[in-house]
Design a protein around this motif. Structure first.
Motif, PDB file in Angstrom:
ATOM      1  N   UNK A  49       0.855  -1.185   0.000  1.00  0.00           N
ATOM      2  CA  UNK A  49       0.000   0.000   0.000  1.00  0.00           C
ATOM      3  C   UNK A  49       0.891   1.235   0.000  1.00  0.00           C
ATOM      4  N   UNK A  50       0.326   2.364  -0.359  1.00  0.00           N
ATOM      5  CA  UNK A  50       1.020   3.645  -0.248  1.00  0.00           C
ATOM      6  C   UNK A  50      -0.016   4.749  -0.102  1.00  0.00           C
ATOM      7  N   UNK A  51       0.417   5.879   0.431  1.00  0.00           N
ATOM      8  CA  UNK A  51      -0.436   7.060   0.541  1.00  0.00           C
ATOM      9  C   UNK A  51       0.432   8.298   0.360  1.00  0.00           C
ATOM     10  N   UNK A  52      -0.203   9.416   0.068  1.00  0.00           N
ATOM     11  CA  UNK A  52       0.505  10.658  -0.208  1.00  0.00           C
ATOM     12  C   UNK A  52       0.952  11.314   1.089  1.00  0.00           C
ATOM     13  N   UNK A  53       2.017  12.112   0.984  1.00  0.00           N
ATOM     14  CA  UNK A  53       2.448  12.882   2.153  1.00  0.00           C
ATOM     15  C   UNK A  53       1.370  13.889   2.560  1.00  0.00           C
ATOM     16  N   UNK A  54       0.647  14.432   1.590  1.00  0.00           N
ATOM     17  CA  UNK A  54      -0.407  15.390   1.911  1.00  0.00           C
ATOM     18  C   UNK A  54      -1.562  14.757   2.683  1.00  0.00           C
ATOM     19  N   UNK A  55      -1.684  13.420   2.615  1.00  0.00           N
ATOM     20  CA  UNK A  55      -2.759  12.733   3.347  1.00  0.00           C
ATOM     21  C   UNK A  55      -2.469  12.631   4.843  1.00  0.00           C
ATOM     22  N   UNK A  56      -1.227  12.872   5.251  1.00  0.00           N
ATOM     23  CA  UNK A  56      -0.843  12.712   6.655  1.00  0.00           C
ATOM     24  C   UNK A  56      -1.255  13.947   7.447  1.00  0.00           C
ATOM     25  N   UNK A  57      -1.930  13.711   8.552  1.00  0.00           N
ATOM     26  CA  UNK A  57      -2.329  14.802   9.446  1.00  0.00           C
ATOM     27  C   UNK A  57      -1.326  15.010  10.580  1.00  0.00           C
TER      28      UNK A  57
END
Length: 995
Positions: A714-722
């Motif tokens: 899996x992966x997610x964007x840095x902008x998705x991190x709160x």
């Protein structure tokens, strides 16, 4: 027991018992549709053998994909298939009696490992819901529907034919018996499929499909990946006929090339009598390979879209004779679409073939099956592409990926034309107002002035009757409406956007968006038309298009470019508004988000974007965009980005090799511009720790693990991190701190399977632990995250602070370096009987330096090369860890060193700024050093060494004096030890060289 709401029976044939002992009945329960309840399962019963599927909840269209096997012992056995509700009996029996549902089954009979026949129950076959009290005596009443579907009679034909074959003598058997059997099986006139065969040709059947009103959208590519993505100079219609027409010569040549034999193409028929779905079945024998023997393959080809020169064909391929062949099936999706315009004016076709695998049963060999299928399909379609290229000219993709080629056809001049103005003002309000004004003007011209009467006086003319008063009021209202329309038109005319058709400035990542058109845009007005314009947002930059008045299908043909960005953009936000003037609150007509990491450059170069939102979804609104993301500085932009990250991390970041970056891109299906920064070994904590690798790039954080073929990815964007938090070590984490990454609410849905928990606000929480160097990993991840979430103003402030520091880099802080010797304490001074150039070896990053630092308790010692930052000023970065003997807390060190020649003494000056991590109050201070190494008056074989220290406090603390004393005392002893080891090592090296 819950009540049955569906009842289906299949009666077997009447044959000798020895015959049935050789047979096994396989029933595959695939799916059901339009069921009256949302919690169901299927029960199967043949004689005394029973089986049932798993229970599926919260769906009226369950998909089971489970297969069961029964031994056939008696000719009078009845196969009972029952769909059962997993809810209260009274609710079902009172609420769902008489409801019609659909179920899809696959039934085939085997004898001695050989499949004799296979029959699929159509999903359009309806079954009535029956009350549980009416189940008795339904065997006979249900046999008629079963026979109508062909199951009972097909089984009887099988049994009769096999019985005749078995009664023959073994010596009279001939190789042609199998064909005789197959012809006998299909000879039953009642089971013939000719009733579904179209009475017209293949081309006419496609034309009938195209004329249907309910045309589905072009489906997305299947999850397995794209096997063929090519453009040919051939029309889509002719390419479709070339590939899928009956008795296609290309298919024959391809089968001969791949060693495929016994190819039997069934006729194209209407699937289940539905004239919106054309299908056929193709059977063949695949050639044997090194690992798999010769197997029989059955391929069901179905047209799922025929519209405007666009064709989509879905193929379901089953190979039951292959190893684990009953546990999966392969899906292929052929998409034939019009290609781009070519300068020669020829018609082109874009062919995209994607694949996917559907597992009907769970198996431990899932990973091996996927990899084997992927490699086999890749090899097969390489031959497919080569063979197709021999028949048609291939259009070079470079022509389509060229931005100038795409944008050259767009009209970038003034988009306003006289016909648009006429269309806007040509309505009843404007025409009636103009007519009334002209009529009044003519009336005034013919009428003579009347003397004042009533309350009138000279200069004040009042209506003389109620009729004049009403007419005057109507004319005033009409004039006001026309004025508002004119004002609205002028405001929209000059709402041209901030970057309408201009070229972007700067070097870096340049984003260019060509806004072509919109289709079926929603409207709040009663006449069903809107005044749409589009707003694009990327990396805090906003671009807006011009306003198109009174249309639901606007044609923009505009180019919007963004200023060059240092970091590659991740997401482009698109929103369509209804223009109501600059001072009114515009209404959103739909929005969408384009993730650059989930689309290839070819897909971005020409894409239809489906808008989200209540208004957009109700109208099926779409936008046509052409997007180009370019890096106009090449590798230099990446190096500058890594250099900036090194200042944030306090550690050297090396650009990964192209091979490693390519593997990273393929692993997560990323575009080629995504470059790998660092990869770390760690554990992902869910219910149980899972060891894998954490991949860090400019735009994403990804995790990959392969545990005995079971892959977690899996992966997610840095902008998705709160937020990013650090949990202290505990017994559950085996003494390792935990890095907790918290995503924003509603973000990272694709990575949900890797999250440990999800809080009440819907935020996913990911736990990572057991890094080889937790501090370095934590600093790197936080630095990459902060870089992505900072706005331009914050980034400018940080840049100014770094400039004020005159080149010195202090990790995670912006304090200045104290170079004033009066504020520094001298902690070491000695005359060393070694040449000055040899002593400077402890600052050159060579073998001597690493050996000395390791002997003084420094682990994982790393240095960067000296770089010239100013005239005669060199800079490098150093990072290492203290062992427990040096520091009770362990801890990590990151420092920046600068060296420059001293013209007055002929020696060198080395200045160092050190930051500690993982020790108490480490974020409260930094340590500054200054080393003076100069020639000694005793001779050339000696030099003078002096060291100064000061503690720079960033935050106040009541332990400040105690910490100062401890630091000075520790480093006083440490420097003495270092220089003693330097003398010892250099003397040993000189003796060895002399010996």
């Amino acid at each position: 027991m819950p009540p049955y709401f569906c009842f289906l029976c299949v009666t077997s044939c009447k044959e000798p018992s020895f015959f049935h002992a050789m047979l096994r009945l396989h029933v595959c329960v695939l799916e059901a549709k339009d069921l009256p309840v949302r919690a169901t399962y299927v029960k199967l019963r043949l004689a005394k053998s029973k089986a049932k599927t798993r229970i599926l909840t919260n769906t009226c269209n369950p998909v089971w994909n489970q297969e069961f096997c029964f031994k056939v012992h008696d000719a009078e056995d009845v196969l009972v298939v029952s769909v059962v509700s997993h809810v209260n009996e009274c609710r079902v029996s009172n609420g769902y009696v008489g409801f019609l549902g659909k179920i899809l089954l696959t039934v085939y009979l085997r004898g001695k490992g050989r499949a004799f026949t296979k029959h699929k129950h159509s999903s359009n076959s309806t079954v009535a819901v029956e009350n549980s009290k009416e189940l008795e005596g339904l065997h006979s009443s249900c046999r008629a529907p079963c026979d109508k579907m062909g199951v009972g009679k097909l089984l009887r034909v099988i049994a009769n034919s096999l019985h005749k074959i078995l009664k023959k003598k073994e010596g009279n058997s001939k190789p042609g018996d199998s064909s005789e059997l197959s012809s006998t099986l299909l000879s039953d006139p009642e089971d013939s499929v000719q009733e579904n065969s179209p009475s017209c040709s293949f081309e006419e059947a496609l034309a009938q499909m195209e004329s249907r009103d309910n045309k589905p959208e072009m489906p997305e590519n299947l999850s397995g990946g794209v096997l063929v993505d090519q453009t040919y100079l051939f029309s889509p219609k002719d390419l479709n006929l070339f590939l899928f027409a009956p008795k296609s010569q290309f298919r024959k040549d391809l089968a001969e090339l791949q060693g495929i034999t016994n190819v039997q193409e069934g006729p194209w028929t209407w699937k289940n009598g539905d004239m919106s779905s054309l299908t056929r079945v193709v059977t063949c024998t695949k050639a044997a390979t090194k690992l798999v023997k010769e197997v029989t393959c059955t391929e069901e080809q179905t047209y799922i879209r025929v519209c405007r020169k666009e064709f989509a064909i879905l193929c379901n391929i089953s190979t039951p004779e292959a190893p684990y062949g009953n546990t999966f099936r392969i899906e292929l999706l052929y998409k034939i679409m019009p290609g781009e315009e070519v300068p020669s004016g020829e018609e082109s076709s874009h062919l995209a073939v994607s694949w996917g695998i559907v597992f009907l049963q769970s198996t431990m060999m899932k990973g091996m099956i996927e990899s084997g299928a992927r490699q086999g399909l890749k090899d097969s379609f390489n031959q497919f592409s080569q063979k197709l290229a021999q028949n048609f000219k291939v259009q070079d993709k470079a022509n389509f990926s060229d931005k100038e080629h795409f944008l050259a056809t767009l009209q970038t001049e003034d988009q306003w034309h006289w016909w648009q103005e006429v269309a806007y003002f040509c309505n009843f309000t404007v025409v009636s107002t103009i007519f009334m004004c002209l009529y009044v003007m003519v009336h005034i011209f013919y009428c003579s002035p009347s003397p004042p009467q009533g309350l009138e006086f000279r200069g004040l003319e009042l209506p003389d009757s109620y009729g004049e008063f009403i007419i005057g009021g109507i004319l005033s209202i009409q004039l006001q409406r026309v004025y508002n329309m004119l004002s609205h038109f002028v405001q929209a005319r000059f709402q041209m956007g901030t970057d309408h058709g201009l070229k972007a400035n700067g070097v870096g990542w340049v984003l260019t968006v060509a806004l072509i058109e919109g289709v079926d845009l929603a409207s709040l007005a009663s006449e069903g038309l809107s005044d749409p314009y589009v707003v694009l947002t990327c990396n805090a930059q906003t671009r807006s298009s011009s306003v198109k008045l009174q249309t639901s299908n606007p044609q923009w043909n505009e180019i919007l470019e963004f200023e060059a960005m240092e970091e590659p953009p991740s997401v482009l936000d698109v929103e369509v508004f209804d223009f109501d003037g600059p001072f009114d609150q515009d209404v959103s007509l739909g929005h969408a988000e384009i993730n650059f990491l989930k689309h290839t450059s070819t897909e971005l170069a020409d894409m239809w974007l489906l808008l989200e939102g209540k208004l957009a979804q109700s109208s099926q609104s779409k936008l046509h965009l052409r997007i180009f993301l370019d890096n106009n500085k090449g590798v230099e932009t990446i190096k500058e980005y890594l250099g900036k990250m090194e200042k944030e991390v306090g550690k050297k970041l090396n650009l990964r090799s192209p091979q490693r970056s390519s593997t990273f891109q393929k692993l997560f299906a990323l575009p080629p511009e995504e470059f790998l920064i660092k990869d770390l070994t760690c554990y992902l904590k869910r219910k149980m720790p899972l060891q894998g690798r954490l991949f860090l790039s400019a735009r994403i954080l990804g995790f990959y693990a392969n545990f005995f073929g079971h892959k977690t990815k899996f992966f997610f964007l840095w902008e998705d991190i709160e937020d990013i938090q650090v949990l202290p070590p505990s017994l559950a984490t085996l003494g390792s701190p935990t890095l907790v990454i918290i995503l924003r609410s509603g973000r990272g849905i694709d990575a949900r399977h890797g999250a440990k928990t999800q809080d009440e606000e819907g935020r996913l929480r990911f736990h990572f632990q057991s890094f080889s160097s937790f501090g370095a990993a934590c600093r790197t991840i936080k630095a990459l995250w902060r870089t992505r979430i900072l706005n331009p103003y914050q980034k400018e402030q940080i840049t100014e602070e770094h400039d004020d520091q005159e080149g010195f880099v202090i990790p995670e802080d912006s304090a200045s370096v104290l170079e004033n010797e009066e504020n520094m304490s001298r902690i070491f001074s000695a005359e060393v009987p070694i040449r000055m150039i040899s002593v400077m070896g402890i600052f050159d990053g060579g073998t001597l330096e690493h050996k000395i630092m390791q002997r003084t308790g420094c682990m994982n010692y790393e240095t960067t090369a000296w770089e010239l930052v100013k005239p005669e000023v060199f800079e490098r970065r150093v990072s290492y860890q203290f062992n427990r003997q040096v520091s009770t807390f362990g801890g990590e060190v990151t420092s920046t060193q600068q060296k420059s020649p001293n013209a007055d003494t002929g020696g060198w000056t080395v200045v160092e700024v050190m930051a500690l991590h993982g020790v108490p109050f480490a974020d409260h201070f930094h340590i500054h050093f200054k080393f003076e190494i100069e020639p000694s008056p005793l001779g050339e074989c000696a030099c003078k060494c002096e060291a100064y220290i000061s503690v720079m406090w960033l935050k106040s603390s009541k332990f400040q004096q105690r910490i100062n004393r401890n630091i000075i005392a520790k480093f006083n002893l440490r420097l003495k030890e270092i220089f003693e080891l330097v003398q010892e090592e250099i003397l040993i090296m000189s003796q060895n060289s002399n010996g």
